[in-house]
Motif scaffolding. Structure first.
Motif, short mmCIF file in Angstrom:
data_model
loop_
_atom_site.label_atom_id
_atom_site.label_comp_id
_atom_site.label_asym_id
_atom_site.label_seq_id
_atom_site.Cartn_x
_atom_site.Cartn_y
_atom_site.Cartn_z
N GLY A 1 1.02 -1.37 -0.28
CA GLY A 1 0.05 0.20 0.27
C GLY A 1 0.52 0.94 0.01
O GLY A 1 0.22 2.31 -0.73
N LEU A 2 1.63 1.45 0.89
CA LEU A 2 2.52 2.57 0.91
C LEU A 2 3.37 3.00 0.19
O LEU A 2 4.07 3.75 -0.90
N LEU A 3 4.43 1.79 -0.81
CA LEU A 3 4.48 2.14 -2.46
C LEU A 3 3.59 2.11 -3.67
O LEU A 3 4.33 3.13 -4.01
N LEU A 4 2.56 2.00 -3.39
CA LEU A 4 1.29 2.22 -4.58
C LEU A 4 0.63 3.35 -4.55
O LEU A 4 0.90 4.35 -4.93
N THR A 5 0.92 4.34 -3.05
CA THR A 5 0.55 5.41 -2.76
C THR A 5 1.93 6.04 -3.25
O THR A 5 1.79 7.48 -4.09
N GLY A 6 2.94 5.50 -2.79
CA GLY A 6 4.68 7.00 -3.35
C GLY A 6 4.58 7.03 -4.56
O GLY A 6 4.66 8.11 -5.67
N LEU A 7 3.88 5.40 -5.77
CA LEU A 7 4.02 5.92 -7.45
C LEU A 7 2.78 6.66 -7.49
O LEU A 7 3.03 7.59 -8.04
N GLY A 8 1.43 6.83 -6.88
CA GLY A 8 0.89 7.77 -6.84
C GLY A 8 1.33 9.34 -6.77
O GLY A 8 0.99 9.99 -7.79
N LEU A 9 2.10 9.77 -5.57
CA LEU A 9 2.56 10.59 -5.36
C LEU A 9 3.53 11.43 -6.65
O LEU A 9 3.64 12.52 -7.29
N TYR B 1 -6.67 15.15 -18.37
CA TYR B 1 -6.72 14.53 -16.75
C TYR B 1 -7.02 12.65 -16.99
O TYR B 1 -6.35 12.42 -15.74
N VAL B 2 -6.99 12.50 -17.91
CA VAL B 2 -7.13 10.60 -17.87
C VAL B 2 -6.36 9.71 -17.80
O VAL B 2 -6.05 9.51 -17.32
N THR B 3 -5.13 10.69 -18.33
CA THR B 3 -4.26 9.77 -19.15
C THR B 3 -2.40 10.48 -17.88
O THR B 3 -2.10 9.42 -17.54
N ASP B 4 -2.89 11.21 -16.89
CA ASP B 4 -1.75 12.10 -16.13
C ASP B 4 -2.40 11.93 -14.68
O ASP B 4 -1.14 11.91 -13.88
N VAL B 5 -3.71 12.88 -14.51
CA VAL B 5 -3.54 13.09 -13.72
C VAL B 5 -4.64 11.78 -12.66
O VAL B 5 -4.62 11.68 -11.32
N LEU B 6 -5.72 11.51 -13.46
CA LEU B 6 -6.23 9.99 -12.75
C LEU B 6 -4.90 9.41 -12.92
O LEU B 6 -5.68 8.57 -11.42
N PRO B 7 -4.48 8.35 -12.90
CA PRO B 7 -3.65 7.89 -12.72
C PRO B 7 -3.21 7.98 -11.60
O PRO B 7 -2.85 7.22 -10.67
N SER B 8 -3.08 9.16 -10.91
CA SER B 8 -1.87 9.32 -9.44
C SER B 8 -2.80 9.74 -8.75
O SER B 8 -2.68 8.82 -7.80
N MET B 9 -4.02 9.94 -8.56
CA MET B 9 -5.23 10.36 -8.44
C MET B 9 -5.56 8.64 -7.34
O MET B 9 -5.76 8.20 -6.41
N VAL B 10 -5.92 7.41 -8.26
CA VAL B 10 -6.26 6.52 -7.98
C VAL B 10 -4.86 5.66 -7.51
O VAL B 10 -5.37 4.69 -7.09
N SER B 11 -3.81 5.58 -7.78
CA SER B 11 -3.53 5.14 -7.46
C SER B 11 -2.71 5.60 -6.06
O SER B 11 -2.72 4.36 -4.61
N MET B 12 -2.71 6.43 -5.39
CA MET B 12 -2.72 6.91 -4.48
C MET B 12 -3.75 6.57 -3.48
O MET B 12 -3.32 5.63 -2.27
N ALA B 13 -4.31 7.05 -3.60
CA ALA B 13 -6.15 7.11 -3.03
C ALA B 13 -6.03 4.93 -2.45
O ALA B 13 -6.75 4.65 -1.72
N LEU B 14 -5.76 4.27 -3.61
CA LEU B 14 -5.73 2.81 -2.94
C LEU B 14 -5.01 2.23 -2.38
O LEU B 14 -4.96 1.48 -1.46
N SER C 1 4.16 22.20 -6.57
CA SER C 1 3.69 20.42 -6.40
C SER C 1 4.75 19.98 -7.00
O SER C 1 4.09 18.60 -6.19
N HIS C 2 5.15 19.66 -7.87
CA HIS C 2 6.25 19.02 -8.31
C HIS C 2 7.31 19.10 -7.08
O HIS C 2 7.52 17.78 -6.57
N ALA C 3 8.04 20.32 -6.61
CA ALA C 3 8.75 19.32 -5.45
C ALA C 3 8.06 19.23 -3.67
O ALA C 3 8.67 17.57 -3.25
N ALA C 4 6.73 19.25 -3.67
CA ALA C 4 6.17 18.86 -2.80
C ALA C 4 5.17 16.88 -2.63
O ALA C 4 5.83 16.58 -1.25
N SER C 5 5.53 17.27 -4.04
CA SER C 5 5.39 15.69 -4.47
C SER C 5 6.51 14.77 -4.18
O SER C 5 6.09 13.64 -3.89
N LEU C 6 7.42 15.28 -4.43
CA LEU C 6 8.56 14.68 -4.40
C LEU C 6 9.19 14.15 -2.72
O LEU C 6 9.78 13.11 -2.32
#
Length: 540
Positions: free
Chosen positions: A345-353, A365-378, A492-497
């Protein structure tokens, strides 16, 4: 030996009563979690109408979570002592009253004060919810189902928070996000009185008032220094001095908790890896989630210029992924054990971030933003169930309220620091890059008040577009808006990293320190039972 026979209709009636109580408890939980999410949608309206910047908006979020996190342990102890239902009902009354205060506020200071007071009473509600469930559901399978519902409710609250907030703001002002709490709290209060049974611990020590005071003061000062760092300077005397003083108070808190006979937080519990590692995983997970939700508000409503309702709809996949991830975690936990599920779960969250850190102004939205949200939330949802089970399984049943409070406190402290740290990183990037450009803007394009608002927050772009300008200034304004969006995304990029690094580091530490495999003890929250092992004392 006499054998008692339970009439099937009576058994059904008792089961119905238990699940009615569960529904009411989940409604109370929904109210508390909803207050953490619904306000995010209203941040742009609050910022523009009350003329505040990112720092002020951070305090709108963190005023609630700070008081909430600081008092969870105290109210968990009070619930164990005086009755969990009683304390929860007091909390529901307080949330309703303070929501009225927030709805009637007309200044940023009043809004922040109302949010802080709401957090105090929400802290009375939340630890009681899980503690009541643990005591009401004594059957192993029913308890696993009930805790699964409790976990999924958090995802449901995240799901309806943005969409309901967006709908309210489409039809009303930002005051509506406070008014909506009043009928919800009153309904939950009446239902609690009717259907939720009382429970309390038969073993409690004296209330640790010094420990409560030290923890609240230390956390508040530390978070204040982080949030205000972009304004005062990260290396300024004010920032370093206040932060150091907060750290000293927290160190004093730890030392006091180790020596007092009745600690509000038994620090010795952290010697148990099955307690400390999951607690850390939840804290880091919520650090990333709360920070991510704060940043995504800036992104959708500032960069993409979505309306509140459009933002709510766009964030639904994030919320539904949290709700879906909870039962997935239960299934994985039954097969694999606690450690591999938390690590995954933590690795999946890190991938989303990480994916979120790659988003640009023009990202789809569909190809870039959505995968990030879904990966992190799952990923976050998968962490919660096994981690909660491990924390609660480390404590006696008599300390269910305190255990629930520890579980909730780790979430809220992590979330508070997430908003403070990640929000401040974005604010630093934004103010450093945009400030000089705003100072050079001609007076005919922007007055001093408007310059101050634009310097403080990207969300002012919504108001900038409303003002008609001469054609010459239109081009300059569009260039400035693009620069504002770019600066926000760089932050946001720096914060995400930063968040991704924290999550991945936590995953590695959990993988190394926390034992692997299904534990020998029963894991009642996930439905595990070691049939080959002797039955342990039910208090454990």
């Amino acid at each position: 030996m006499a054998t008692s026979i339970v009439d099937p209709p009576m058994l059904l009636e008792r089961r119905t009563a238990r699940f009615l109580a569960l529904a009411v408890i989940c409604l109370a939980e929904l109210l508390v979690v909803l207050d953490n999410t619904i306000v995010n949608v209203a941040l742009p309206s609050l910022g523009v109408e009350l003329s505040t910047g990112i720092s002020g908006l951070q305090w709108v979020v963190d005023a609630y979570t700070l008081s909430f996190a600081g008092l969870l342990l105290a109210f968990g102890n009070l619930g164990d002592r005086y009755g969990r239902r009683r304390v929860m009902m007091i909390g529901l009354i307080g949330v309703a009253v303070m929501s009225v205060g927030g709805a009637l506020s007309n200044s940023m200071g009043a809004v922040i004060a109302a949010r802080a007071a709401m957090g105090v009473f929400a802290a009375a509600v939340f630890p009681a919810t899980l503690a009541l469930i643990i005591n009401i559901f004594t059957d192993r399978r029913e308890r696993a189902l009930a805790v699964g519902a409790w976990t999924a409710m958090a995802g449901f609250a995240i799901a309806i928070g943005p969409i309901s907030g967006g709908w309210l703001l489409e039809h009303f002002t930002w005051h509506a996000v406070f008014w909506i709490n009043v009928p919800a709290a009153l309904i939950a209060l009446a239902a609690t009185l009717i259907w939720v049974p009382e429970s309390r611990s038969d073993r409690v020590g004296r209330l640790d008032t010094l420990g409560i005071t030290l923890s609240i003061a230390g956390i508040t000062l530390l978070v204040w220094s982080i949030i205000e760092a972009p304004r005062h300077g990260w290396l300024s005397v004010t920032t370093l001095g206040v932060g150091a003083f907060g750290a000293v108070l927290l160190a004093t808190f730890i030392a006091w908790e180790l020596r007092t006979p009745a600690p509000i937080l038994d620090m010795r519990l952290f010697r148990d890896r099955r307690f400390s590692m999951p607690a850390m995983a939840i804290a880091v997970g919520y650090f990333s989630m709360f920070g991510f939700l704060f940043l995504i508000t800036q992104y959708f409503q500032g960069v993409r210029e979505y309306t509140p309702l459009e933002f709510g709809i766009a964030s639904l996949p994030f919320a539904f992924s949290v709700a879906i991830g909870a039962p997935i975690a239960t299934l994985l936990g039954q097969r694999l054990g606690t450690t591999p599920v938390i690590v995954f779960g933590l690795l999946l969250t890190g991938l989303g971030l990480y994916l979120g850190g790659q988003v640009t102004v023009d990202s789809a939205y569909v190809t870039d933003v959505l995968p990030s949200m879904v990966s992190m939330a799952l990923g976050l949802a998968i962490v919660q169930g096994p981690a909660t089970e491990s924390i609660m399984g480390s404590l006696p049943l008599n300390e269910a309220g305190a255990g629930s409070a520890v579980n909730d406190t780790t979430r809220e402290i992590g979330g508070t620091l997430g908003v403070a740290v990640l929000g401040s990183i974005v604010a630093s990037y934004y103010s450093t890059r945009i400030g000089p450009r705003i100072d050079a803007v001609p007076a005919g394009m922007m007055n001093d008040t408007e310059k101050g608002l634009v310097k403080a927050s990207l969300l002012s772009v919504i108001e900038m577009r409303k003002r008609p300008l001469a054609p010459f200034f239109e081009t300059q304004r569009e260039n400035l808006i693009i620069a504002m969006k770019t600066a926000m995304l760089q932050g946001s990029h720096a914060a995400s990293l930063v968040a991704a690094s924290a999550v991945i580091g936590c995953a590695v530490l959990v993988a190394v320190v926390l034992p692997w495999g299904v534990p020998d003890r029963d894991a009642v929250l996930l439905g595990w039972r070691k049939s080959t092992q002797p039955q342990e004392d039910p208090a454990r």
